[in-house]
Design a protein around this motif. Structure first.
Motif, PDB file in Angstrom:
ATOM      1  N   GLY A 172       4.062  10.788   2.502  1.00 56.44           N
ATOM      2  CA  GLY A 172       3.598  10.642   3.884  1.00 56.44           C
ATOM      3  C   GLY A 172       4.478   9.644   4.595  1.00 56.44           C
ATOM      4  N   ASP A 173       3.902   8.759   5.364  1.00 54.08           N
ATOM      5  CA  ASP A 173       4.640   7.759   6.131  1.00 54.08           C
ATOM      6  C   ASP A 173       4.855   6.525   5.258  1.00 54.08           C
ATOM      7  N   ALA A 174       5.700   6.624   4.272  1.00 54.64           N
ATOM      8  CA  ALA A 174       5.896   5.555   3.301  1.00 54.64           C
ATOM      9  C   ALA A 174       6.814   4.460   3.818  1.00 54.64           C
ATOM     10  N   ASP A 175       7.797   4.785   4.649  1.00 51.48           N
ATOM     11  CA  ASP A 175       8.781   3.786   5.049  1.00 51.48           C
ATOM     12  C   ASP A 175       8.226   2.753   6.026  1.00 51.48           C
ATOM     13  N   SER A 176       7.197   3.054   6.788  1.00 47.40           N
ATOM     14  CA  SER A 176       6.670   2.077   7.740  1.00 47.40           C
ATOM     15  C   SER A 176       5.849   0.997   7.042  1.00 47.40           C
ATOM     16  N   ALA A 177       5.116   1.324   6.007  1.00 45.23           N
ATOM     17  CA  ALA A 177       4.289   0.351   5.313  1.00 45.23           C
ATOM     18  C   ALA A 177       5.083  -0.412   4.254  1.00 45.23           C
ATOM     19  N   ALA A 178       6.132   0.135   3.730  1.00 41.67           N
ATOM     20  CA  ALA A 178       6.861  -0.488   2.636  1.00 41.67           C
ATOM     21  C   ALA A 178       7.793  -1.595   3.107  1.00 41.67           C
ATOM     22  N   VAL A 179       8.183  -1.616   4.373  1.00 47.14           N
ATOM     23  CA  VAL A 179       9.184  -2.556   4.844  1.00 47.14           C
ATOM     24  C   VAL A 179       8.583  -3.918   5.168  1.00 47.14           C
ATOM     25  N   ARG A 180       7.414  -3.965   5.739  1.00 47.28           N
ATOM     26  CA  ARG A 180       6.851  -5.240   6.180  1.00 47.28           C
ATOM     27  C   ARG A 180       5.602  -5.605   5.372  1.00 47.28           C
ATOM     28  N   LYS A 209       1.695  -6.846   4.748  1.00 48.29           N
ATOM     29  CA  LYS A 209       0.472  -6.338   5.367  1.00 48.29           C
ATOM     30  C   LYS A 209      -0.040  -7.224   6.500  1.00 48.29           C
ATOM     31  N   ASN A 210       0.229  -8.528   6.456  1.00 49.71           N
ATOM     32  CA  ASN A 210      -0.324  -9.445   7.462  1.00 49.71           C
ATOM     33  C   ASN A 210       0.555  -9.595   8.702  1.00 49.71           C
TER      34      ASN A 210
END
Length: 81
Positions: free
Chosen positions: A60-68, A70-71
């Motif tokens: 799915g949209d893996a690259d947007s969550a993996a770079v930064r 969570k906070n």
């Protein structure tokens, strides 16, 4: 007397016979039974499930969550001024 032969029909009949010979050859080389196709399909499905189960991130949209982290809020192009 000799038999009368229509050359156009003889050529077409020869071409059809050649095409049928090639088709038979291809059927023997490339033809697979339904059981063979289903077996190969099930093996491919099992392999895909195995690989998908060992991925680090869900598809799915893996690259947007993996770079930064969570906070941290996502970057916005809109300026505050």
């Amino acid at each position: 007397m000799a038999d009368i032969v229509n050359l156009r029909q003889a050529r077409k009949q020869k071409a059809r016979a050649e095409q049928e010979r090639l088709a038979e050859q291809n059927r023997t080389l490339h033809g697979r039974s339904k059981a063979d196709r289903e077996r190969d399909r099930s093996i491919a499905d099992k392999a895909e499930k195995f690989v998908a189960g060992h991925r680090r991130e869900p598809s799915g949209d893996a690259d947007s969550a993996a770079v930064r982290p969570k906070n941290v809020a996502p970057f916005s192009d809109k300026s505050d001024a």
